[in-house]
Design a protein around this motif. Structure first.
Motif, PDB file in Angstrom:
ATOM      1  N   CYS A  21       0.599  -1.500   0.009  1.00  0.00           N
ATOM      2  CA  CYS A  21       0.058  -0.105   0.071  1.00  0.00           C
ATOM      3  C   CYS A  21       0.932   1.218   0.079  1.00  0.00           C
ATOM      4  O   CYS A  21       0.414   2.238  -0.049  1.00  0.00           O
ATOM      5  CB  CYS A  21      -0.945  -0.078   1.222  1.00  0.00           C
ATOM      6  SG  CYS A  21      -2.397  -0.772   0.895  1.00  0.00           S
ATOM      7  N   GLY A  47      -1.927  -1.552   9.805  1.00  0.00           N
ATOM      8  CA  GLY A  47      -1.206  -2.223   8.824  1.00  0.00           C
ATOM      9  C   GLY A  47      -0.399  -1.379   8.159  1.00  0.00           C
ATOM     10  O   GLY A  47      -0.981   0.029   7.600  1.00  0.00           O
ATOM     11  N   GLY A  73      -6.506   8.277   9.801  1.00  0.00           N
ATOM     12  CA  GLY A  73      -6.126   9.692   9.307  1.00  0.00           C
ATOM     13  C   GLY A  73      -5.610  10.542  10.034  1.00  0.00           C
ATOM     14  O   GLY A  73      -6.437  11.176  10.938  1.00  0.00           O
ATOM     15  N   ILE A  85      -3.239  10.782  12.581  1.00  0.00           N
ATOM     16  CA  ILE A  85      -3.175  10.453  14.047  1.00  0.00           C
ATOM     17  C   ILE A  85      -1.654  10.816  14.289  1.00  0.00           C
ATOM     18  O   ILE A  85      -0.863   9.798  13.764  1.00  0.00           O
ATOM     19  CB  ILE A  85      -3.697   9.360  14.477  1.00  0.00           C
ATOM     20  CG1 ILE A  85      -5.219   8.976  14.037  1.00  0.00           C
ATOM     21  CG2 ILE A  85      -3.401   8.842  15.782  1.00  0.00           C
ATOM     22  CD1 ILE A  85      -6.096   9.807  14.742  1.00  0.00           C
TER      23      ILE A  85
END
Ligand SMILES: Cc1cc2nc3c(=O)[nH]c(=O)nc-3n(C[C@H](O)[C@H](O)[C@H](O)COP(=O)(O)O)c2cc1C
Length: 426
Positions: A3, A57, A304, A306
């Motif tokens: 990713c 992840g 998102g 953090i």
């Protein structure tokens, strides 16, 4: 590669879009959670999940070494990086390293690496279902059998009760958490389906976040996986808030999101950026809040922006999510989990001392060496991996910039120890 995208670090740490959130009393929110407890669905779904945050992840980072370090600092749950279903079904052979997810980074790190959620991504419902079963069973059957299950179309239509009748993977006892990690040590506690990864389609086939543009296909995957696994194995979903900012794509999101819960998924983690955004620009906590408000009663996690411990409780307080996925904010910063527990206990979050930083730097390198033990040149591979972490770890040091520059040149254990001796002595 998974990713990761070239733009993954394009967002300089800045808050998500959340008008009014800065005025929230995050200490009070944390204390209230500490006093009254987290959402009951968390430990009910995954025993041991006792705090409202987990380590996300993170392809290229969140291997067993990073996970074990996080757990030692109070992280209650970890998710593996997204593993491509085909990589798992083929046993890793025949797939370029650059393709999605490496088996290696998804192998459980022993008895201490629990609870652990295994994440899968793919393009075909049958293959995803077979891969999910293989993951849960830890490959208890012959590889050929899983491939046949994937290709045979028998999964999820009741012809073959795969997973349900399969014996539980045996759990040999291991004293060393990493050295034996190639063996089936224990099953994953849940399977997470990735409908969030922004990496491009291959051969015109959707996968990851690209399924948000094809809701029917996305739902077929969710259904095939849920049907194939025994009920006792929870399924969860990782999804972006939309493919892009058009109303059509927002509707697609809702359709997939609702279908997941209707199919029996325990929760969804919503990354509050669009797929098109990749990792660039702020996430939309305001839209995440809308989603939570529109679907009361559903267990939703948020992702998102953090970046520091306060963000965990600010996101919970602002959006109403049941918990938070900590991603880039925990790279080189396992103390974020300790700090979250500090705050839940009503205490000030403790920054790491130099001695604590040194201990973690030593431990992380040692664990990574063992994770990489089967590679051709474990020390070289580990040195390369650890450089990425060290750049982040250095941010905690009072002479961060100088330490960062010294870490960049590190190739092996000797040089690593040299930097520690030079900068991390008491
Ligand atoms: C390098 C990198 C790799 C990632 N790999 C995964 C992955 O394998 N699975 C996943 O669900 N999310 C993955 N993500 C997404 C993160 O889990 C998270 O949703 C995203 O970074 C937003 O959170 P943040 O802004 O707090 O970092 C990855 C993100 C980055 C930066």
């Amino acid at each position: 590669m998974s990713c990761e995208t070239a733009s993954r670090n394009a967002t300089a740490p800045e808050p998500g879009i959340a008008p009014g959130a800065q005025t929230l009393d995050v200490r009070a929110i944390a204390r209230a959670i500490g006093r009254h407890g987290r959402h009951p669905a968390l430990p009910a779904t995954i025993p041991g999940f006792d705090a409202p945050f987990f380590q996300a992840g993170l392809a290229g980072y969140s291997d067993a070494a990073m996970r074990l370090i996080a757990r030692r600092h109070g992280c209650p749950l970890c998710v593996t990086e997204a593993l491509l279903d085909r990589t798992l079904l083929s046993g890793g052979r025949g797939f370029a390293k650059a393709d999605l997810g490496e088996l290696h980074d998804n192998v459980p790190g022993g008895e201490d690496d629990h609870p652990l959620v295994g994440q899968l991504m793919g393009s075909d419902p049958g293959e995803m279902a077979a891969a999910a079963v293989k993951m849960v069973e830890q490959g208890a059957r012959a590889a050929r059998e899983y491939r046949e299950l994937a290709g045979g179309g028998a999964i999820g239509n009741g012809q073959l009760a795969i997973g349900r009748d399969a014996p539980e993977a045996s759990l040999p006892s291991h004293s060393d958490p990493i050295a034996n990690c190639q063996l089936p040590i224990a099953t994953f506690q849940a399977i997470d389906i990735n409908l969030a990864c922004p990496v491009k389609k291959i051969a015109k086939k959707a996968r990851g976040g690209h399924w948000l543009a094809e809701p029917q296909g996305a739902i077929a995957i969710l259904k095939a996986v849920r049907d194939a696994l025994p009920e006792r194995v929870p399924c969860t979903l990782k999804i972006r808030r939309s493919y892009d900012d058009t109303p059509e794509m927002a509707r697609n999101f809702m359709r997939i999101f609702d279908a997941a819960y209707d199919l029996g998924y325990a929760w969804a983690t919503v990354h509050a950026r669009t797929v098109q955004q990749k990792y660039v620009g702020p996430s939309r906590w305001d839209l995440l809040r809308d989603i939570v408000q529109q679907r009361p009663g559903r267990v939703v996690f948020g992702s998102g922006d953090i970046w520091q411990v306060q963000d965990i409780f600010r996101m919970i307080g602002y959006t109403g999510v049941a918990g938070v996925s900590v991603a880039r904010g925990c790279i080189g910063n396992p103390w974020i989990f300790r700090q979250a527990r500090d705050m839940m206990a009503g205490e000030d979050p403790r920054p790491p001392t130099i001695a604590e930083q040194r201990q973690v730097l030593e431990d992380h390198f040692a664990l990574a060496l063992r994770v990489n033990a089967t590679m051709r040149d474990p020390e070289h591979v580990t040195g390369k991996t650890m450089r990425k972490f060290a750049i982040r770890f250095a941010q905690h040091h009072p002479a961060g910039e100088e330490v960062r520059k010294r870490f960049i040149g590190v190739k092996g254990l000797e040089e690593w120890r040299g930097v520690l001796g030079e900068w991390y002595e008491q």
